[in-house]
Design a protein around this motif. Sequence first.
Motif, mmCIF file in Angstrom:
data_model
loop_
_atom_site.group_PDB
_atom_site.id
_atom_site.type_symbol
_atom_site.label_atom_id
_atom_site.label_comp_id
_atom_site.label_asym_id
_atom_site.label_seq_id
_atom_site.Cartn_x
_atom_site.Cartn_y
_atom_site.Cartn_z
ATOM 1 N N ARG A 1 0.934 -1.173 -0.022
ATOM 2 C CA ARG A 1 -0.085 0.183 0.136
ATOM 3 C C ARG A 1 0.940 1.262 -0.043
ATOM 4 N N LEU A 2 1.818 1.331 -0.886
ATOM 5 C CA LEU A 2 2.984 2.418 -0.910
ATOM 6 C C LEU A 2 2.769 3.118 -2.255
ATOM 7 N N ILE A 3 2.693 4.481 -2.352
ATOM 8 C CA ILE A 3 2.725 5.220 -3.329
ATOM 9 C C ILE A 3 3.723 6.111 -3.437
ATOM 10 N N ILE A 4 4.450 6.187 -4.418
ATOM 11 C CA ILE A 4 5.769 7.087 -4.782
ATOM 12 C C ILE A 4 5.043 8.472 -5.695
ATOM 13 N N GLU A 5 5.157 9.471 -5.250
ATOM 14 C CA GLU A 5 4.800 10.693 -6.195
ATOM 15 C C GLU A 5 5.889 11.193 -6.662
ATOM 16 N N ALA A 6 6.244 11.744 -7.788
ATOM 17 C CA ALA A 6 7.358 12.396 -8.442
ATOM 18 C C ALA A 6 7.120 13.698 -8.529
ATOM 19 N N ASP A 7 6.523 14.538 -7.680
ATOM 20 C CA ASP A 7 5.978 15.873 -7.964
ATOM 21 C C ASP A 7 7.144 16.726 -8.102
ATOM 22 N N GLY A 8 7.102 17.552 -8.969
ATOM 23 C CA GLY A 8 8.097 18.697 -9.020
ATOM 24 C C GLY A 8 7.754 20.010 -8.224
ATOM 25 N N SER A 9 8.356 20.844 -8.340
ATOM 26 C CA SER A 9 8.463 22.212 -7.686
ATOM 27 C C SER A 9 7.106 22.804 -7.730
ATOM 28 N N GLN A 10 6.211 22.681 -8.916
ATOM 29 C CA GLN A 10 4.980 23.257 -9.122
ATOM 30 C C GLN A 10 4.093 22.877 -8.317
ATOM 31 N N HIS A 11 4.423 21.705 -7.614
ATOM 32 C CA HIS A 11 3.211 20.964 -6.553
ATOM 33 C C HIS A 11 3.683 21.487 -5.208
ATOM 34 N N VAL A 12 4.563 22.481 -5.069
ATOM 35 C CA VAL A 12 4.723 22.738 -3.673
ATOM 36 C C VAL A 12 3.654 23.257 -2.936
ATOM 37 N N GLU A 13 2.985 22.970 -1.814
ATOM 38 C CA GLU A 13 2.017 23.522 -1.332
ATOM 39 C C GLU A 13 0.742 23.614 -2.076
ATOM 40 N N SER A 14 0.570 22.701 -3.020
ATOM 41 C CA SER A 14 -0.641 22.524 -3.986
ATOM 42 C C SER A 14 -1.702 22.113 -3.071
ATOM 43 N N GLU A 15 -3.052 22.695 -3.082
ATOM 44 C CA GLU A 15 -4.079 22.446 -2.427
ATOM 45 C C GLU A 15 -4.563 21.065 -2.847
ATOM 46 N N HIS A 16 -4.590 20.922 -4.171
ATOM 47 C CA HIS A 16 -4.907 19.743 -4.944
ATOM 48 C C HIS A 16 -3.990 18.588 -4.312
ATOM 49 N N ASP A 17 -2.782 18.703 -4.407
ATOM 50 C CA ASP A 17 -1.886 17.618 -3.819
ATOM 51 C C ASP A 17 -2.349 17.359 -2.287
ATOM 52 N N MET A 18 -2.332 18.004 -1.571
ATOM 53 C CA MET A 18 -2.822 17.894 -0.088
ATOM 54 C C MET A 18 -4.077 17.189 0.108
ATOM 55 N N ARG A 19 -5.242 17.498 -0.841
ATOM 56 C CA ARG A 19 -6.389 16.689 -0.700
ATOM 57 C C ARG A 19 -6.245 15.355 -1.448
ATOM 58 N N ARG A 20 -5.356 15.124 -2.435
ATOM 59 C CA ARG A 20 -4.870 13.870 -2.894
ATOM 60 C C ARG A 20 -4.297 13.074 -1.836
ATOM 61 N N ASP A 21 -3.221 13.462 -1.230
ATOM 62 C CA ASP A 21 -2.261 13.007 -0.441
ATOM 63 C C ASP A 21 -3.248 12.303 0.799
ATOM 64 N N ALA A 22 -4.311 13.296 1.499
ATOM 65 C CA ALA A 22 -4.996 13.053 2.425
ATOM 66 C C ALA A 22 -6.057 11.925 2.072
ATOM 67 N N TYR A 23 -6.778 12.006 0.978
ATOM 68 C CA TYR A 23 -7.474 10.940 0.503
ATOM 69 C C TYR A 23 -6.955 9.688 0.203
ATOM 70 N N LEU A 24 -5.785 9.477 -0.327
ATOM 71 C CA LEU A 24 -5.067 8.186 -0.421
ATOM 72 C C LEU A 24 -4.839 7.793 0.842
ATOM 73 N N ARG A 25 -4.297 8.573 1.885
ATOM 74 C CA ARG A 25 -3.817 7.958 3.246
ATOM 75 C C ARG A 25 -5.231 7.525 3.684
ATOM 76 N N ASP A 26 -6.278 8.110 3.773
ATOM 77 C CA ASP A 26 -7.617 7.601 4.123
ATOM 78 C C ASP A 26 -7.758 6.050 3.519
ATOM 79 N N GLN A 27 -7.529 6.122 2.478
ATOM 80 C CA GLN A 27 -7.646 4.816 1.728
ATOM 81 C C GLN A 27 -6.620 3.574 2.111
ATOM 82 N N GLY A 28 -5.958 3.961 2.832
ATOM 83 C CA GLY A 28 -4.973 2.924 3.465
ATOM 84 C C GLY A 28 -3.462 2.973 2.832
ATOM 85 N N PHE A 29 -3.162 4.121 2.023
ATOM 86 C CA PHE A 29 -2.049 4.072 1.312
ATOM 87 C C PHE A 29 -0.985 4.985 2.045
#
Length: 92
Positions: free
Chosen positions: A64-92
């Motif tokens: 249940r491991l996800i690796i994201e290769a996000d670049g600097s354009q994703h720093v403090e991105s609201e979308h990425d924070m929601r994605r990460d929280a959602y995927l954590r809630d799904q057990g990743f």
Amino acid sequence: MRDRTDPGRRQFLRTRAKAMRSEPTDAEFELWQILRGKRLAGYKFKRQVPIDRYIADFVNFEHRLIIEADGSQHVESEHDMRRDAYLRDQGF
């Protein structure tokens, strides 16, 4: 895991993921050279995998491991924070 998206959205995500696999960023390409073929400690990874409404860069389902290769354009991105929280809630 049950896919909770509608059929049109699922098809869009599958098509987008396929396109992303064929046109990786430089970072994704380099990371895939390490992860593919169980080269990293024998772990099996898949790349550009749709998970519900998101596309994860690299996924190991066994651990249940996800690796994201996000670049600097994703720093403090609201979308990425929601994605990460959602995927954590799904057990990743």
